[in-house]
Design an enzyme around this catalytic site. Structure first.
Site, PDB file in Angstrom:
ATOM      1  N   GLY A   1       0.813  -1.217   0.000  1.00  0.00           N
ATOM      2  CA  GLY A   1       0.000   0.000   0.000  1.00  0.00           C
ATOM      3  C   GLY A   1       0.841   1.259   0.000  1.00  0.00           C
ATOM      4  N   CYS A   2       1.886   1.262   0.807  1.00  0.00           N
ATOM      5  CA  CYS A   2       2.744   2.443   0.899  1.00  0.00           C
ATOM      6  C   CYS A   2       3.509   2.663  -0.400  1.00  0.00           C
ATOM      7  CB  CYS A   2       3.697   2.310   2.084  1.00  0.00           C
ATOM      8  SG  CYS A   2       2.819   2.249   3.670  1.00  0.00           S
TER       9      CYS A   2
END
EC number: 1.11.1.24
Length: 157
Positions: free
Chosen positions: A46-47
Site C-alpha cells: 500500500g505504501c
C-alpha cells in the site's frame, strides 16, 4: 487517542532527516503549499502504491505550487532503498521516534484486521503558504488517494 489537527490550525513545524541524509524543515518551505503525508512503512504494497502515485503526480503538483513530503518511522537508509527500488521522486522523511507523527495525530490507536493496535494512521495534510492546515485527512486509503486528493484540490486533468 492523539489530538487531530483541523483546517485553520497552525501546522506543527518539524525538522527531519531525508532519505538522502539532508535535514528538511517544514518552515523553510513557507511561500509554497506543502502536502505532508504519513504512511506506516516503506516497501510495503500500500505504501509503495501511494508513494508511486505521488511521484507520478509530482510534476503537476509542483507546477501548481505544491511540494510533497512523505513521512514514516523508517530510518533514512530504508527510505533510500525505497526511493531507489521504486524510482520515487518525492521527498521521504524519517521520524523513527514518532514525534512528528504524534504531533499531527497520525500515530495512535487504529483498527487493523478487526483488532485495535497502536500504529501509524495513514493521513494527509495540505499546508498553505503561511503554514496553516488547509486540509486534514485521516485514515485515507493508499490506493486512489492521490487522485482523490487532486480532485479535492481542484487539480483534475
Amino acid at each position: 487517542m492523539s489530538t487531530r489537527l483541523q483546517p485553520g490550525d497552525t501546522a506543527p513545524d518539524f525538522t527531519l532527516p531525508s532519505d538522502t541524509g539532508e535535514e528538511v524543515t517544514l518552515s523553510s518551505l513557507r511561500g509554497r503549499r506543502v502536502i505532508v503525508y504519513f504512511y506506516p512503512a516503506a516497501m510495503t504494497p500500500g505504501c509503495t502504491k501511494q508513494a508511486c502515485d505521488f511521484s507520478d503526480s509530482i510534476d503537476r503538483l509542483r507546477s501548481e505550487g505544491f511540494e510533497v513530503l512523505g513521512i514514516s518511522p523508517d530510518k533514512p537508509e530504508k527510505l533510500a532503498k525505497f526511493r531507489e527500488r521504486d524510482g520515487l521522486t518525492i521527498t521521504l522523511l524519517s521520524d523513527p521516534d514518532k514525534t512528528v507523527l504524534t504531533e499531527y495525530g497520525a500515530f495512535g490507536e487504529k483498527k487493523l484486521y478487526g483488532k485495535v493496535v497502536e500504529g501509524v494512521i495513514r493521513s494527509t495534510f495540505v499546508i498553505d503558504a503561511d503554514g496553516t492546515i488547509e486540509l486534514a485527512q485521516y485514515n485515507v486509503k493508499a490506493t486512489g488517494h492521490v487522485a482523490k486528493l487532486r480532485r479535492d484540490l481542484g487539480l483534475t486533468d
